[in-house]
Design a protein around this motif. Sequence first.
Motif, PDB file in Angstrom:
ATOM      1  N   TYR A 196       0.864  -1.064   0.072  1.00  0.00           N
ATOM      2  CA  TYR A 196      -0.086  -0.040  -0.125  1.00  0.00           C
ATOM      3  C   TYR A 196       0.801   1.243  -0.057  1.00  0.00           C
ATOM      4  CZ  TYR A 196      -4.046  -2.750   0.637  1.00  0.00           C
ATOM      5  OH  TYR A 196      -5.151  -3.835   0.569  1.00  0.00           O
ATOM      6  N   ALA A 197       2.039   1.257   0.741  1.00  0.00           N
ATOM      7  CA  ALA A 197       2.893   2.305   0.599  1.00  0.00           C
ATOM      8  C   ALA A 197       3.488   2.568  -0.601  1.00  0.00           C
ATOM      9  CB  ALA A 197       4.036   2.103   1.645  1.00  0.00           C
ATOM     10  N   GLU A 198       3.814   1.453  -1.314  1.00  0.00           N
ATOM     11  CA  GLU A 198       4.204   1.748  -2.973  1.00  0.00           C
ATOM     12  C   GLU A 198       3.034   2.141  -3.779  1.00  0.00           C
ATOM     13  OE1 GLU A 198       5.534  -1.375  -6.388  1.00  0.00           O
ATOM     14  OE2 GLU A 198       6.274  -1.911  -4.342  1.00  0.00           O
ATOM     15  N   GLN A 199       1.907   1.808  -3.451  1.00  0.00           N
ATOM     16  CA  GLN A 199       0.960   2.322  -4.272  1.00  0.00           C
ATOM     17  C   GLN A 199       0.607   3.955  -4.142  1.00  0.00           C
ATOM     18  OE1 GLN A 199      -0.796   0.553  -7.152  1.00  0.00           O
ATOM     19  NE2 GLN A 199       0.723  -0.684  -6.535  1.00  0.00           N
ATOM     20  N   LYS A 204       2.897   9.629  -7.698  1.00  0.00           N
ATOM     21  CA  LYS A 204       4.148  10.669  -7.596  1.00  0.00           C
ATOM     22  C   LYS A 204       5.368  10.402  -8.304  1.00  0.00           C
ATOM     23  CE  LYS A 204       4.610  13.236  -3.941  1.00  0.00           C
ATOM     24  NZ  LYS A 204       4.883  13.998  -2.646  1.00  0.00           N
ATOM     25  N   ALA A 205       5.744   9.073  -8.196  1.00  0.00           N
ATOM     26  CA  ALA A 205       6.774   8.828  -8.894  1.00  0.00           C
ATOM     27  C   ALA A 205       6.660   8.793 -10.413  1.00  0.00           C
ATOM     28  CB  ALA A 205       7.099   7.286  -8.553  1.00  0.00           C
ATOM     29  N   LEU A 444      20.384   0.003 -10.875  1.00  0.00           N
ATOM     30  CA  LEU A 444      19.035   0.230 -10.551  1.00  0.00           C
ATOM     31  C   LEU A 444      17.904   1.222 -11.158  1.00  0.00           C
ATOM     32  CD1 LEU A 444      17.302  -1.584  -8.015  1.00  0.00           C
ATOM     33  CD2 LEU A 444      17.736   0.521  -6.818  1.00  0.00           C
ATOM     34  N   GLY A 445      17.091   0.591 -11.696  1.00  0.00           N
ATOM     35  CA  GLY A 445      16.147   1.571 -12.250  1.00  0.00           C
ATOM     36  C   GLY A 445      14.831   1.568 -11.384  1.00  0.00           C
ATOM     37  N   TYR A 446      13.813   2.019 -12.026  1.00  0.00           N
ATOM     38  CA  TYR A 446      12.489   2.145 -11.196  1.00  0.00           C
ATOM     39  C   TYR A 446      11.419   1.306 -12.122  1.00  0.00           C
ATOM     40  CZ  TYR A 446       9.312   4.241  -7.802  1.00  0.00           C
ATOM     41  OH  TYR A 446       8.285   4.393  -6.874  1.00  0.00           O
ATOM     42  N   ARG A 447      10.580   0.715 -11.292  1.00  0.00           N
ATOM     43  CA  ARG A 447       9.463  -0.062 -11.974  1.00  0.00           C
ATOM     44  C   ARG A 447       8.083   0.254 -11.263  1.00  0.00           C
ATOM     45  NH1 ARG A 447      12.966  -3.489  -8.939  1.00  0.00           N
ATOM     46  NH2 ARG A 447      11.470  -4.827  -7.515  1.00  0.00           N
TER      47      ARG A 447
END
Length: 447
Positions: A196-199, A204-205, A444-447
């Motif tokens: 839930y924190a990721e969602q 914003k990301a 490291l990327g962002y997914r």
Amino acid sequence: MFRTIIFAIIFATCFATVAPLCAQVTLSPTSQNLIDSALLTIGMKTSDMAMPHDWVSADRHRLPFHDRLFTQPLAAFDELDNFTTICKTWNTGTQTAFIERAMAAMQLGFFRRILYANSMSTDDVNRRLKLDPTTKAGFVGSVVLYRTLGAVIQAFDATEEARDRFHNLKIVEEMCDSLWRVSNDDENMSLFDSYYAEQRARKKAELFFNTADPLMFEDIFIHGFSLYQHLLDVSMSINSVRDLLNDSVSTVILETPIGRIAIGGSGNDVYEGDFTLIIDVGGNDTYNLSNSSKLSALKRPVQCIVDLSGNDLYVGGDFSLAGAVAGVSVIIDRGGNDVYRASNFSLGSGLFGVGILHDFDGDDMYVGGTNTQGCGIFGVGLLVDQSGNDTYRCDAQGQGFGGTRGVGVLADLAGNDQYIGASPFVDALRYESHYTTFTQGAALGYR
């Protein structure tokens, strides 16, 4: 005697994991056989490593190079070999070739070196600084300063303009560092809490990555690398007359509109707080620089240190000691057994900027936190050490680490060295006793 170059390049995407570039020369038959044998043991062959590039949706940070890696993943070895060959002869004038390739690969613009020599007269410099350095630094000291001040002023002004554009991109300024920070806060979170924190952070990301455009800051990269090359040239020139400088230069600190400027003599000097430029000719010096927040670092578009000799101690916090955010930060140390201690985004770290630490000689120690020791994220971070038996220690995401649209390089060209990644960050979602580091040639990327 060993040569080690730890290198990571990544042009990452917002919501797809992408391949980093980290390897060496074109694969030999022996290496190819090893890969084939390893794949065979799990029922695969080399062709199974490839996939159509359109299986994963593209975004603005996935470049054509990635599409080629989908179908030719081992081509990463060839690309890195080109960079490694350049780094091995770093002090023979190959910096421009590296910079040109790095900026082209990241699509950060086109590099054209700015030649600062004689571009500002001494009167122009005095008017800009609102003082005459000769009155306090003396004739020899002021000559040394004038060799550098015109370049620093021009880089300062150009980078300050680019930083203002960065400041206007509120979401980019807010999240540029937080997306790459590592902490222990998640260790006690459940899988559901983590999800839930990721969602909550996802939108914003997504806005951040859709807004972030490193081409807007092309002038930072051009002036950053041009200033670094200018400082290399000046440091080599004044190092050849170091005995004269030791006899003639006394330590003086000048307060100017572009920040504090210092020239240091042969004594053991202590520098406290923020400086735009320090040139020190000798002595066992201490650089106790500010523990910067991101906002305070953004008020310092340029920071340069040139130290010719001595066993020096460099101490800093976040965004210090060749750690740049939307700016330029350069340290050149030509001799001595030096100790560099800093925290996060330091020791050759470029975040939407250029951070370069170049140490020529001595048995040195580098201690950092995260995003350090050759780390590039939407920018370039270089740590170049030319000789000596050195020790490198960091927590995570360092020692040749690349983040989105970044190049991170740790190039150690000689000596018996130690590389330590001692992470305190538990990989809580997968293991209870494993720790995440992403060091020593990681991306490291962002997914």
